[in-house]
Design a protein around this motif. Structure first.
Motif, mmCIF file in Angstrom:
data_model
loop_
_atom_site.group_PDB
_atom_site.id
_atom_site.type_symbol
_atom_site.label_atom_id
_atom_site.label_comp_id
_atom_site.label_asym_id
_atom_site.label_seq_id
_atom_site.Cartn_x
_atom_site.Cartn_y
_atom_site.Cartn_z
ATOM 1 N N ARG A 20 -13.434 13.986 24.316
ATOM 2 C CA ARG A 20 -14.241 14.091 26.312
ATOM 3 C C ARG A 20 -14.648 16.333 26.205
ATOM 4 N NH1 ARG A 20 -9.653 16.023 29.008
ATOM 5 N NH2 ARG A 20 -7.504 16.068 28.875
ATOM 6 N N TYR A 21 -14.048 16.918 25.129
ATOM 7 C CA TYR A 21 -14.539 18.143 24.781
ATOM 8 C C TYR A 21 -15.779 18.342 24.512
ATOM 9 C CZ TYR A 21 -9.608 18.270 25.934
ATOM 10 O OH TYR A 21 -7.779 19.014 26.845
ATOM 11 N N ALA A 22 -16.411 19.788 25.123
ATOM 12 C CA ALA A 22 -16.930 20.470 24.244
ATOM 13 C C ALA A 22 -16.572 21.417 22.783
ATOM 14 C CB ALA A 22 -17.788 21.062 25.446
ATOM 15 N N TRP A 23 -16.993 21.873 22.325
ATOM 16 C CA TRP A 23 -16.519 22.225 21.064
ATOM 17 C C TRP A 23 -18.105 23.132 20.471
ATOM 18 C CZ3 TRP A 23 -11.917 21.672 19.648
ATOM 19 C CH2 TRP A 23 -11.252 20.009 19.857
ATOM 20 N N SER A 24 -16.839 25.165 20.579
ATOM 21 C CA SER A 24 -17.794 25.599 20.538
ATOM 22 C C SER A 24 -17.599 27.063 18.960
ATOM 23 C CB SER A 24 -18.185 26.512 21.613
ATOM 24 O OG SER A 24 -18.658 26.408 22.077
ATOM 25 N N TRP A 25 -18.219 27.527 18.552
ATOM 26 C CA TRP A 25 -17.586 28.218 18.016
ATOM 27 C C TRP A 25 -18.160 30.201 17.853
ATOM 28 C CZ3 TRP A 25 -15.890 26.731 12.909
ATOM 29 C CH2 TRP A 25 -15.807 26.088 11.840
ATOM 30 N N PHE A 26 -17.128 30.648 17.301
ATOM 31 C CA PHE A 26 -16.141 31.874 17.891
ATOM 32 C C PHE A 26 -16.719 32.983 17.032
ATOM 33 C CE2 PHE A 26 -16.655 32.353 22.394
ATOM 34 C CZ PHE A 26 -16.028 31.230 22.561
ATOM 35 N N ARG A 27 -16.914 34.054 15.860
ATOM 36 C CA ARG A 27 -17.226 35.006 15.000
ATOM 37 C C ARG A 27 -16.717 35.799 15.482
ATOM 38 N NH1 ARG A 27 -23.332 35.072 13.942
ATOM 39 N NH2 ARG A 27 -23.858 36.284 15.063
ATOM 40 N N GLN A 28 -15.419 36.667 14.901
ATOM 41 C CA GLN A 28 -15.000 38.173 14.958
ATOM 42 C C GLN A 28 -15.412 39.282 14.008
ATOM 43 O OE1 GLN A 28 -11.065 37.833 16.756
ATOM 44 N NE2 GLN A 28 -11.049 39.510 17.318
ATOM 45 N N ALA A 29 -15.328 39.909 13.888
ATOM 46 C CA ALA A 29 -15.250 41.132 13.168
ATOM 47 C C ALA A 29 -14.193 41.864 13.639
ATOM 48 C CB ALA A 29 -17.140 42.207 12.999
ATOM 49 N N PRO A 30 -13.996 43.183 12.606
ATOM 50 C CA PRO A 30 -13.124 43.589 12.173
ATOM 51 C C PRO A 30 -13.409 44.801 13.474
ATOM 52 C CG PRO A 30 -13.396 43.434 10.216
ATOM 53 C CD PRO A 30 -14.168 43.034 10.512
ATOM 54 N N GLY A 31 -11.789 44.673 14.540
ATOM 55 C CA GLY A 31 -12.439 45.717 15.214
ATOM 56 C C GLY A 31 -12.873 45.138 16.199
ATOM 57 N N LYS A 32 -13.360 43.888 15.836
ATOM 58 C CA LYS A 32 -14.544 43.576 17.675
ATOM 59 C C LYS A 32 -13.944 42.703 18.372
ATOM 60 C CE LYS A 32 -18.587 45.722 15.428
ATOM 61 N NZ LYS A 32 -19.996 45.561 15.233
ATOM 62 N N GLU A 33 -14.227 42.345 19.803
ATOM 63 C CA GLU A 33 -14.268 41.204 19.933
ATOM 64 C C GLU A 33 -14.843 39.828 19.616
ATOM 65 O OE1 GLU A 33 -13.680 43.650 24.454
ATOM 66 O OE2 GLU A 33 -14.697 41.945 24.675
ATOM 67 N N SER A 34 -14.181 38.756 20.273
ATOM 68 C CA SER A 34 -14.539 37.454 19.875
ATOM 69 C C SER A 34 -16.087 37.785 20.082
ATOM 70 C CB SER A 34 -13.976 36.228 19.676
ATOM 71 O OG SER A 34 -12.695 36.192 19.191
ATOM 72 N N ALA A 35 -16.720 37.256 19.416
ATOM 73 C CA ALA A 35 -18.350 36.366 20.308
ATOM 74 C C ALA A 35 -19.000 35.372 20.190
ATOM 75 C CB ALA A 35 -19.623 37.432 19.088
ATOM 76 N N PHE A 36 -19.229 34.865 20.471
ATOM 77 C CA PHE A 36 -20.371 33.478 21.058
ATOM 78 C C PHE A 36 -20.796 33.079 19.963
ATOM 79 C CE2 PHE A 36 -20.730 29.258 22.811
ATOM 80 C CZ PHE A 36 -22.115 28.944 22.649
ATOM 81 N N VAL A 37 -21.156 31.780 19.117
ATOM 82 C CA VAL A 37 -22.205 31.671 18.385
ATOM 83 C C VAL A 37 -22.797 30.523 18.640
ATOM 84 C CG1 VAL A 37 -22.100 31.049 16.146
ATOM 85 C CG2 VAL A 37 -20.400 32.526 16.134
ATOM 86 N N ALA A 38 -22.133 28.978 19.096
ATOM 87 C CA ALA A 38 -22.512 28.184 18.900
ATOM 88 C C ALA A 38 -21.484 27.044 19.905
ATOM 89 C CB ALA A 38 -22.754 27.759 17.385
ATOM 90 N N GLY A 39 -21.926 26.530 20.789
ATOM 91 C CA GLY A 39 -21.260 25.138 21.537
ATOM 92 C C GLY A 39 -21.954 23.843 21.620
ATOM 93 N N ILE A 40 -21.364 23.064 21.857
ATOM 94 C CA ILE A 40 -21.982 22.050 21.838
ATOM 95 C C ILE A 40 -21.030 20.834 23.050
ATOM 96 C CG2 ILE A 40 -20.753 20.882 19.939
ATOM 97 C CD1 ILE A 40 -22.728 19.228 19.417
ATOM 98 N N SER A 41 -21.897 20.113 24.340
ATOM 99 C CA SER A 41 -21.132 19.667 25.098
ATOM 100 C C SER A 41 -20.377 19.017 24.512
ATOM 101 C CB SER A 41 -21.895 19.360 26.587
ATOM 102 O OG SER A 41 -23.038 18.296 25.684
#
Length: 123
Positions: free
Chosen positions: A31-52
């Protein structure tokens, strides 16, 4: 509670491919949607991809459209991120994350997070 274990990161040459996996245990994976985020050093997390939750809807960051593919296997309770034509850059940590029903690009909307998996793409 859902526990997430990621795998598949590492060192890869630019232009190559890699697949990340995120295996879940506990909770109701389906029942959960799942996503991938990535984070580079010193930066905030960024959305990469998601699936419902029902896999009908997938979303990608503009920079990854056509190169990355997110998928899920509900039987295996695993979400994947296939990454092709990787571009060189600073090491980044990829996280999988889960939230109820629909994938969203904002990290703070996610309830469950994996431990992170580092990816380095070298030229």
């Amino acid at each position: 509670q859902v526990q997430l274990v990621e795998s598949g990161g590492g060192l890869v040459q630019a232009g190559g491919s890699l697949r990340l996996s995120c295996a879940a245990s506990g909770g109701d994976f389906v029942r959960y949607a799942w996503s991938w985020f990535r984070q580079a050093p010193g930066k905030e997390s960024a959305f990469v991809a998601g699936i419902s939750w029902h896999s009908v809807n997938t979303h990608y960051a503009d920079s990854e459209k056509g190169r990355f593919t997110i998928s899920r296997d509900n039987g295996e309770k695993t979400v994947y991120l296939q990454m092709n034509e990787l571009k060189p850059g600073a090491p980044e940590i990829y996280y999988c994350a889960g939230r109820n029903v629909a994938a969203r690009p904002a990290p703070h909307e996610y309830e469950y997070w994996g431990q992170g998996n580092q990816l380095t793409v070298y030229s």
